[in-house]
Scaffold this active site. Structure first.
Site, PDB file in Angstrom:
ATOM      1  NE  ARG A   1       8.333  27.442 -14.575  1.00 12.47           N
ATOM      2  CZ  ARG A   1       7.609  28.590 -14.786  1.00 12.47           C
ATOM      3  NH1 ARG A   1       6.628  28.805 -13.811  1.00 12.47           N
ATOM      4  NH2 ARG A   1       7.684  29.383 -15.771  1.00 12.47           N
TER       5      ARG A   1
ATOM      6  CG  HIS B   1       1.526  26.599 -14.655  1.00 10.44           C
ATOM      7  ND1 HIS B   1       2.915  25.937 -15.009  1.00 10.44           N
ATOM      8  CD2 HIS B   1       1.858  28.030 -14.313  1.00 10.44           C
ATOM      9  CE1 HIS B   1       3.704  26.950 -15.036  1.00 10.44           C
ATOM     10  NE2 HIS B   1       3.047  28.182 -14.668  1.00 10.44           N
TER      11      HIS B   1
END
Ligand code: NDP
Ligand code: OXD
Length: 315
Positions: free
Chosen positions: A230, A278
């Site tokens: 993350r 991502h």
């Protein structure tokens, strides 16, 4: 009834709904916010970054299925009902992440950034190459994703170290855990792969002090970072400064503190950094809807749900 909702950039609502109608064929499926649904009828919710407050509206909710492995966005909602939260742990997602990790470990190991720069400049300059076993890949997070990537990299010949919260053992992998294990784990690591969840304990863990403790005595010359966990795990100013001053030799980031990564962010054009948007491991509606349907069947049959999030740990 199963209610589904998502808010991510690459969320394909109609595809998810179609797949859920097929896999949960004996159940009504409502795609929020468009489909009409009586809140009291909703027993299950399958969500990806739902709007805060949405799930609190369902008084008879029995379980929440997070349509991804990371639950940080979901559990940040203070109004979340007190029901089990199931995260994704399926082979399809795991293989996708392993592909990504292997791809980027090999890219740095085989000096592809330099070779591509040579190609752009029409330079024929063979580079020194070394064996995989000259390098140690250190994987932060030896969970569902980290362990699989570790085992595939191990088969390719890399030395592997892993770091987790609780002690672990895995064949041929040097396992470290907790605060005491962090230092020896870092000291031996040449390529640092981060597959940690974002929790209060792991926030900003990828910072200069960590990069400075990585091994500098490998053929790479300077250590490499790969973060597909993350964005909140990393301090981007430190990554940039460490790439510029040579503390890090190169890096790959799939995740960022702000997503999408703003166009004016200096990480974009950095020659030693690979940026991906991502999508190291997308959740596939075919594989994940089947997994959710299977979990609902288990629940209805009185069996325990699998991969339930531990809210005290935050993952
Ligand atoms: P798991 O829960 O299976 O594994 C998490 C691992 O992290 C475990 O080994 C755990 O240790 C370790 N860990 C957690 N907190 C700490 C800590 N404080 N110190 C040391 N180790 C810690 O998760 P997954 O492997 O399924 O997924 C990992 C993360 O990958 C997700 O949370 C998500 O953020 C990210 N992800 C990113 C994707 C992308 O496309 N970029 C796609 C999918 C996931 P222990 O084993 O002891 O509990
Ligand atoms: C996930 C993700 O957690 O896509 O599955 O990041």
């Amino acid at each position: 009834m199963l209610a589904i909702e998502g808010g991510a950039a690459n969320w394909a609502p109609e595809r998810w709904k179609r797949r859920f109608l097929e896999t949960c064929s004996n159940r009504k499926v409502a795609l929020l916010p468009h489909d009409a649904c009586a809140p009291a009828d909703v027993r299950f919710a399958a969500v990806w970054k739902p709007k805060p407050g949405v799930l609190a509206a369902f008084p008879n909710l029995r379980a929440i299925f997070n349509l991804g492995a990371g639950v940080d966005a979901l559990i940040a909602d203070p109004t979340l009902p007190d029901v089990p939260i199931v995260r994704v742990a399926v082979g399809d997602l795991t293989s996708r992440m392993t592909e990504y990790v292997v791809l980027h470990v090999l890219l740095h190991h085989r000096r592809l950034l330099e070779l591509m720069d040579d190609q752009r400049h029409r330079r024929w300059q063979p580079k020194e190459q070394w064996a995989a076993n000259a390098l140690t890949v250190g994987i932060m997070g030896l969970g569902t994703l980290g362990l699989d990537a570790a085992q595939v990299l191990q088969r390719l010949g890399f030395n592997i170290a892993g770091w987790s919260a609780r002690p672990k053992s895995a064949d041929g992998i040097a396992c470290f855990s907790g605060n005491d294990g962090f230092e020896p784990f870092l000291r031996r690591t040449d390529i640092l792969v981060c597959l940690l969840p974002l929790t209060p304990e792991t926030k900003h863990i990828l910072n200069r002090s960590v990069f400075e403790r990585l091994n500098r005595n490998s053929p790479l010359g300077a250590p490499v970072l790969i973060n597909a966990g993350r964005g909140g795990l990393q301090v981007e100013a430190d990554i940039l400064a460490c790439l510029n001053d040579g503390t890090l030799g190169a890096a790959t980031c799939d995740v960022f503190e702000t997503e999408p990564l703003p166009a004016n962010n200096p990480l974009w054009p950095h020659p030693k950094l690979v940026v991906t948007p991502h999508n190291a491991a997308d959740t596939d509606p075919d594989a994940i809807s089947a997994y959710v349907a299977q979990q609902i069947e288990r629940f209805e049959a009185g069996k325990p749900l699998e991969n339930v999030v531990d809210l005290t740990r935050g993952y």
